[in-house]
Scaffold this active site. Structure first.
Site, PDB file in Angstrom:
ATOM      1  N   SER A 118      -7.233   9.160   1.512  1.00  0.00           N
ATOM      2  CA  SER A 118      -8.017   9.909   0.537  1.00  0.00           C
ATOM      3  C   SER A 118      -7.269  11.113  -0.047  1.00  0.00           C
ATOM      4  O   SER A 118      -7.713  11.692  -1.028  1.00  0.00           O
ATOM      5  CB  SER A 118      -9.333  10.365   1.155  1.00  0.00           C
ATOM      6  N   LYS A 167     -10.443  17.327   2.748  1.00  0.00           N
ATOM      7  CA  LYS A 167     -10.638  17.133   1.310  1.00  0.00           C
ATOM      8  C   LYS A 167     -10.349  18.430   0.557  1.00  0.00           C
ATOM      9  O   LYS A 167     -10.064  19.463   1.143  1.00  0.00           O
ATOM     10  CB  LYS A 167     -12.094  16.734   1.030  1.00  0.00           C
TER      11      LYS A 167
END
Lengths: 188, 188
Positions: free
Chosen positions: A108, A145
DNA sequence: CAGTATAGTAAACAAAAGTTCACTCTGTCA
DNA sequence: TGACAGAGTGAACTTTTGTTTACTATACTG
């Protein structure tokens, strides 16, 4: 025979300390402490060792790697007197007491060059600036993230650095645990 | 007052050596060497220090970072007894005596996650296996690319890890100087 | 070839290091 | 309240360290 500076480097790496004079006698295979004494003074002049409050200590040249800067055309490969040495630990770790390492799983964060298997250096703290890569718990799930904030709702959310993932808006809560200060990756 | 283990860590980081007993007197603000003696023994038990051939040496716990492995759901953030410590220098550098650091310029290796400004660890050697990232001189120009070999002509050539660059076939010669073993990148 | 620098041996030594012992002070907890 | 553990003092003591001095052997240099 391996040269003596190499033996010394090995010893330092293995033991995280310098050998004493008597240990150097064995290490260098000489029988007089004065021989050792002279070597040491030579090495201090050459910049491998130094005297620190009267005590012997390793200098950067002994344990750090030569740092060649940016690769450029007429680049003289290791001209013996590079002068610059850099320790990766020093370079990468700002505050050791609040940092830890984490192995990355998933793809990710590929967009910012963080891949599966990489190791990130995380600095513990409860807040973070927008746009930084954070280690956070979103609705009880741990993740790595980028931190964002919605312009209209003023709420924080997370985004991946990979277009194939949607943005992550917390249903319940979002807790920041630290920010990613660096990544390292070994090849093979 | 900062706690003593922290003072000790700072001292070790700053001087690359442990303080002697008398230095610890000042550092910890005590006046009896026996006080120091007892602290040290406690720290040895706790795993911060160790005795190495009768001599005091730092243990990993003193200078390395806690290593939490892969991030997973029920992940207990730094449960104090993580047991695992990792030194980046040790992790990244295989053979210190033949390695050096290089700052990367350009975006030709973005595909493998090496960006402008990153630092790569290069291990000096004349050859390399196909598919590895090499530091090479192609027609007198230094570059960082992936090593390939043409199936039909049997000649070596270089490719970027970025589709916007063509393959590089040497007009005259191609010399390998080392292989890239690792990358590190600092954020901000 | 004489002459000097380099690397080593051997012994002697003061200073410092690490260890041990006996004792004190303070807070805790049963 | 009393005793026990933890943390520190102070002094004595042994061992080791780093340094110094004097001398030897080898190699290099002009």
């Amino acid at each position: 025979m391996t040269d003596r500076i190499t033996l010394l480097k090995h010893f330092y790496k293995k033991h995280s300390r310098l050998p004493s004079y008597s240990e150097m006698l064995k290490l260098f295979n000489v029988s007089s402490k004065n021989a050792v004494f002279k070597m040491i003074n030579k090495w201090i002049e050459e910049g491998f060792l130094k005297k620190d409050e009267g005590k012997l200590a390793p200098a950067e040249k002994l344990f750090a790697l030569p740092y060649l800067g940016v690769i450029k055309a007429g680049f003289p490969i290791l001209a013996e007197e590079n002068k610059e040495y850099l320790s990766l630990d020093d370079y990468l770790i700002g505050d050791p007491s609040s940092s830890f390492l984490l192995k990355v799983s998933g793809d990710s964060m590929e967009g910012v060059g963080i891949f599966e298997g990489d190791i990130v250096i995380v600095e513990k703290k409860r807040d973070a600036s927008l746009g930084t890569i954070v280690l956070a718990q979103i609705d009880r799930e741990w993740t790595l993230k980028i931190l964002r904030r919605d312009r209209s709702t003023r709420k924080y959310y997370l985004v991946a650095a990979n277009p194939k993932y949607p943005d992550f808006y917390p249903h319940e809560d979002l807790q920041i645990f630290g920010t990613v200060k660096a990544v390292v990756r070994k090849f093979n």
